[in-house]
Motif scaffolding. Structure first.
Motif, PDB file in Angstrom:
ATOM      1  N   LEU A 125       0.835  -1.200   0.000  1.00  0.00           N
ATOM      2  CA  LEU A 125       0.000   0.000   0.000  1.00  0.00           C
ATOM      3  C   LEU A 125       0.869   1.250   0.000  1.00  0.00           C
ATOM      4  CD1 LEU A 125      -2.841  -0.901   2.529  1.00  0.00           C
ATOM      5  CD2 LEU A 125      -3.065  -0.594   0.060  1.00  0.00           C
ATOM      6  N   GLY A 126       0.512   2.215  -0.841  1.00  0.00           N
ATOM      7  CA  GLY A 126       1.224   3.483  -0.874  1.00  0.00           C
ATOM      8  C   GLY A 126       2.519   3.471  -1.649  1.00  0.00           C
ATOM      9  N   VAL A 127       2.888   2.357  -2.262  1.00  0.00           N
ATOM     10  CA  VAL A 127       4.121   2.278  -3.043  1.00  0.00           C
ATOM     11  C   VAL A 127       3.803   2.575  -4.501  1.00  0.00           C
ATOM     12  CG1 VAL A 127       6.016   0.792  -3.776  1.00  0.00           C
ATOM     13  CG2 VAL A 127       5.083   0.565  -1.463  1.00  0.00           C
ATOM     14  N   ASP A 128       4.387   3.657  -5.038  1.00  0.00           N
ATOM     15  CA  ASP A 128       4.066   4.050  -6.408  1.00  0.00           C
ATOM     16  C   ASP A 128       5.195   3.745  -7.387  1.00  0.00           C
ATOM     17  OD1 ASP A 128       5.862   5.930  -5.588  1.00  0.00           O
ATOM     18  OD2 ASP A 128       4.569   7.657  -5.918  1.00  0.00           O
ATOM     19  N   ASP A 129       6.308   3.195  -6.914  1.00  0.00           N
ATOM     20  CA  ASP A 129       7.413   2.824  -7.788  1.00  0.00           C
ATOM     21  C   ASP A 129       7.088   1.501  -8.469  1.00  0.00           C
ATOM     22  OD1 ASP A 129       9.804   3.026  -9.058  1.00  0.00           O
ATOM     23  OD2 ASP A 129      11.051   2.688  -7.302  1.00  0.00           O
ATOM     24  N   ARG A 130       7.532   1.345  -9.705  1.00  0.00           N
ATOM     25  CA  ARG A 130       7.228   0.139 -10.466  1.00  0.00           C
ATOM     26  C   ARG A 130       8.442  -0.280 -11.281  1.00  0.00           C
ATOM     27  NH1 ARG A 130       3.718   0.256  -7.434  1.00  0.00           N
ATOM     28  NH2 ARG A 130       1.452   0.171  -7.711  1.00  0.00           N
ATOM     29  N   PRO A 131       8.513  -1.577 -11.651  1.00  0.00           N
ATOM     30  CA  PRO A 131       9.575  -2.025 -12.561  1.00  0.00           C
ATOM     31  C   PRO A 131       9.376  -1.419 -13.948  1.00  0.00           C
ATOM     32  CG  PRO A 131       8.484  -3.884 -11.470  1.00  0.00           C
ATOM     33  CD  PRO A 131       7.653  -2.674 -11.229  1.00  0.00           C
ATOM     34  N   PRO A 132      10.335  -1.601 -14.859  1.00  0.00           N
ATOM     35  CA  PRO A 132      10.162  -1.112 -16.224  1.00  0.00           C
ATOM     36  C   PRO A 132       8.892  -1.655 -16.867  1.00  0.00           C
ATOM     37  CG  PRO A 132      12.431  -1.785 -15.863  1.00  0.00           C
ATOM     38  CD  PRO A 132      11.665  -2.213 -14.647  1.00  0.00           C
ATOM     39  N   HIS A 133       8.289  -0.847 -17.734  1.00  0.00           N
ATOM     40  CA  HIS A 133       7.014  -1.210 -18.347  1.00  0.00           C
ATOM     41  C   HIS A 133       7.087  -2.548 -19.067  1.00  0.00           C
ATOM     42  CE1 HIS A 133       3.172  -0.710 -20.394  1.00  0.00           C
ATOM     43  NE2 HIS A 133       3.784  -0.972 -21.533  1.00  0.00           N
ATOM     44  N   GLU A 134       8.190  -2.797 -19.785  1.00  0.00           N
ATOM     45  CA  GLU A 134       8.286  -4.046 -20.540  1.00  0.00           C
ATOM     46  C   GLU A 134       8.360  -5.262 -19.625  1.00  0.00           C
ATOM     47  OE1 GLU A 134      12.495  -2.131 -20.849  1.00  0.00           O
ATOM     48  OE2 GLU A 134      10.392  -1.493 -20.615  1.00  0.00           O
ATOM     49  N   VAL A 135       8.902  -5.094 -18.423  1.00  0.00           N
ATOM     50  CA  VAL A 135       8.940  -6.177 -17.451  1.00  0.00           C
ATOM     51  C   VAL A 135       7.534  -6.490 -16.951  1.00  0.00           C
ATOM     52  CG1 VAL A 135       9.717  -6.801 -15.125  1.00  0.00           C
ATOM     53  CG2 VAL A 135      11.316  -5.762 -16.741  1.00  0.00           C
ATOM     54  N   ILE A 136       6.778  -5.440 -16.642  1.00  0.00           N
ATOM     55  CA  ILE A 136       5.401  -5.632 -16.183  1.00  0.00           C
ATOM     56  C   ILE A 136       4.567  -6.315 -17.257  1.00  0.00           C
ATOM     57  CG2 ILE A 136       3.296  -4.449 -15.476  1.00  0.00           C
ATOM     58  CD1 ILE A 136       5.053  -2.311 -14.196  1.00  0.00           C
ATOM     59  N   GLU A 137       4.680  -5.864 -18.491  1.00  0.00           N
ATOM     60  CA  GLU A 137       3.890  -6.434 -19.577  1.00  0.00           C
ATOM     61  C   GLU A 137       4.253  -7.895 -19.821  1.00  0.00           C
ATOM     62  OE1 GLU A 137       1.260  -5.021 -21.246  1.00  0.00           O
ATOM     63  OE2 GLU A 137       1.514  -3.626 -19.561  1.00  0.00           O
ATOM     64  N   ALA A 138       5.538  -8.209 -19.802  1.00  0.00           N
ATOM     65  CA  ALA A 138       5.965  -9.594 -20.019  1.00  0.00           C
ATOM     66  C   ALA A 138       5.444 -10.506 -18.923  1.00  0.00           C
ATOM     67  CB  ALA A 138       7.484  -9.665 -20.100  1.00  0.00           C
ATOM     68  N   SER A 139       5.484 -10.047 -17.681  1.00  0.00           N
ATOM     69  CA  SER A 139       5.009 -10.876 -16.576  1.00  0.00           C
ATOM     70  C   SER A 139       3.503 -11.075 -16.642  1.00  0.00           C
ATOM     71  CB  SER A 139       5.398 -10.252 -15.235  1.00  0.00           C
ATOM     72  OG  SER A 139       4.750  -9.013 -15.020  1.00  0.00           O
ATOM     73  N   ARG A 140       2.767 -10.046 -17.062  1.00  0.00           N
ATOM     74  CA  ARG A 140       1.308 -10.170 -17.150  1.00  0.00           C
ATOM     75  C   ARG A 140       0.882 -11.170 -18.214  1.00  0.00           C
ATOM     76  NH1 ARG A 140      -0.305  -3.731 -16.639  1.00  0.00           N
ATOM     77  NH2 ARG A 140      -0.249  -3.651 -14.341  1.00  0.00           N
ATOM     78  N   ARG A 141       1.673 -11.252 -19.282  1.00  0.00           N
ATOM     79  CA  ARG A 141       1.337 -12.215 -20.327  1.00  0.00           C
ATOM     80  C   ARG A 141       1.483 -13.650 -19.825  1.00  0.00           C
ATOM     81  NH1 ARG A 141       4.099  -8.438 -23.667  1.00  0.00           N
ATOM     82  NH2 ARG A 141       6.020  -9.679 -23.613  1.00  0.00           N
ATOM     83  N   GLN A 142       2.407 -13.865 -18.901  1.00  0.00           N
ATOM     84  CA  GLN A 142       2.649 -15.211 -18.392  1.00  0.00           C
ATOM     85  C   GLN A 142       1.836 -15.527 -17.140  1.00  0.00           C
ATOM     86  OE1 GLN A 142       4.481 -17.456 -19.951  1.00  0.00           O
ATOM     87  NE2 GLN A 142       5.132 -16.067 -21.554  1.00  0.00           N
ATOM     88  N   ASN A 143       1.659 -14.526 -16.277  1.00  0.00           N
ATOM     89  CA  ASN A 143       0.929 -14.735 -15.032  1.00  0.00           C
ATOM     90  C   ASN A 143       0.167 -13.456 -14.689  1.00  0.00           C
ATOM     91  OD1 ASN A 143       0.001 -15.197 -12.430  1.00  0.00           O
ATOM     92  ND2 ASN A 143       1.875 -16.190 -11.738  1.00  0.00           N
ATOM     93  N   PRO A 144      -1.049 -13.303 -15.209  1.00  0.00           N
ATOM     94  CA  PRO A 144      -1.802 -12.044 -15.019  1.00  0.00           C
ATOM     95  C   PRO A 144      -2.102 -11.725 -13.560  1.00  0.00           C
ATOM     96  CG  PRO A 144      -2.762 -13.382 -16.775  1.00  0.00           C
ATOM     97  CD  PRO A 144      -1.755 -14.245 -16.085  1.00  0.00           C
ATOM     98  N   SER A 145      -2.150 -12.707 -12.696  1.00  0.00           N
ATOM     99  CA  SER A 145      -2.513 -12.459 -11.298  1.00  0.00           C
ATOM    100  C   SER A 145      -1.315 -12.079 -10.438  1.00  0.00           C
ATOM    101  CB  SER A 145      -3.194 -13.696 -10.696  1.00  0.00           C
ATOM    102  OG  SER A 145      -2.292 -14.788 -10.648  1.00  0.00           O
ATOM    103  N   GLY A 146      -0.091 -12.254 -10.946  1.00  0.00           N
ATOM    104  CA  GLY A 146       1.098 -11.952 -10.162  1.00  0.00           C
ATOM    105  C   GLY A 146       1.416 -10.462 -10.130  1.00  0.00           C
ATOM    106  N   SER A 147       2.256 -10.074  -9.182  1.00  0.00           N
ATOM    107  CA  SER A 147       2.646  -8.667  -9.036  1.00  0.00           C
ATOM    108  C   SER A 147       4.086  -8.577  -8.553  1.00  0.00           C
ATOM    109  CB  SER A 147       1.738  -7.946  -8.029  1.00  0.00           C
ATOM    110  OG  SER A 147       0.390  -7.913  -8.468  1.00  0.00           O
TER     111      SER A 147
END
Length: 205
Positions: free
Chosen positions: A117-139
Motif C-alpha cells: 500500500l502506498g508504493v508508487d514505484d514500479r519495474p520497467p514497463h516491458e517487465v510488467i507487460e511480459a510478466s502479465r502475459r505469463q501470469n496475469p494475477s502476479g505482481s
C-alpha cells in the motif's frame, strides 16, 4: 551465505525479463533453456562463480536482469559484485539498483496487498507487460533499493538486506528482477555478479 542465484545451483536468467533479449519462449519453464546461454556476453555470466573476471555487459547505463530460482526462496539479502581492474572500470559499475520480487500464489498475494500500500514505484514497463502475459494475477514488489559503490576497493562484494516489512511478511519468490537505473558515468554497464541469499522454502517445511 548460500547463493541461490548461481547457475550451478539451478538458477537461470529469464530472457523475457532481461534487457536486449527478444527470445519469446511459450512457457516460463523453458526460459532457462535458451540458445544464448553459452554466448560470450550471456547474462548467465552474472550468475556464475567460476568466471570471476567476466561480466554481463549492457550497452547502456540502464537495464534489467530477470533471475529464476530452482525452487522458491525466502530472500533476506542481495549482494552485488564489481571487479575494479582500473580507474576507468569504476565508472561502468552499476550504481542505482532496485531488486524486484515477483509475488505469485494465493497465500503470497494475500500478504502482498497491505505491504505494498502506498508504493508508487514500479519495474520497467516491458517487465510488467511480459510478466502479465505469463501470469496475469502476479505482481512485483520492491525488495530493496540500493546504491553500489565501486570506490571501496576492499569491498568489491557489497551485501544489502531486503526491507524489514518484506522479511516480516514471509514472502517466498520464484523469480526476481535486478533493475539497474544508472551507473557511475560510463556509456556501458558491467554486471559481474549478483548473489541472492536466504532460505529455500523447502527447508522451512
Amino acid at each position: 551465505m548460500q547463493d541461490f542465484a548461481l547457475v550451478s545451483s539451478g538458477a537461470f536468467y529469464i530472457p523475457l525479463l532481461t534487457s536486449k533479449f527478444d527470445i519469446t519462449p511459450s512457457s516460463w519453464h523453458v526460459w532457462r533453456q535458451t540458445a544464448d546461454q553459452h554466448k560470450s556476453n550471456s547474462p548467465n555470466l552474472a550468475l556464475t562463480a567460476d568466471l570471476p573476471e567476466s561480466c554481463w555487459r549492457l550497452p547502456q547505463s540502464r537495464g534489467h536482469l530477470g533471475i529464476g530460482f530452482k525452487s522458491p526462496v525466502i530472500i533476506t539479502h542481495v549482494s552485488i559484485e564489481h571487479l575494479t581492474q582500473s580507474s576507468s572500470s569504476l565508472l561502468d559499475a552499476p550504481r542505482d539498483i532496485v531488486i524486484w520480487g515477483f509475488i505469485e500464489h494465493a497465500e503470497n498475494l494475500q500478504r502482498y496487498r497491505p505491504v505494498n500500500l502506498g508504493v508508487d514505484d514500479r519495474p520497467p514497463h516491458e517487465v510488467i507487460e511480459a510478466s502479465r502475459r505469463q501470469n496475469p494475477s502476479g505482481s512485483f514488489i520492491k525488495l530493496v533499493h540500493v546504491e553500489y559503490s565501486p570506490f571501496d576497493h576492499e569491498s568489491p562484494v557489497q551485501t544489502f538486506p531486503v526491507y524489514q516489512d518484506i522479511l516480516r511478511s514471509g514472502f517466498d519468490f520464484g523469480l526476481i528482477v535486478v533493475e539497474i537505473r544508472g551507473n557511475w558515468g560510463a556509456i556501458e554497464t558491467c554486471l559481474y555478479r549478483v548473489r541472492v541469499h536466504g532460505k529455500d522454502i523447502h527447508d522451512e517445511l
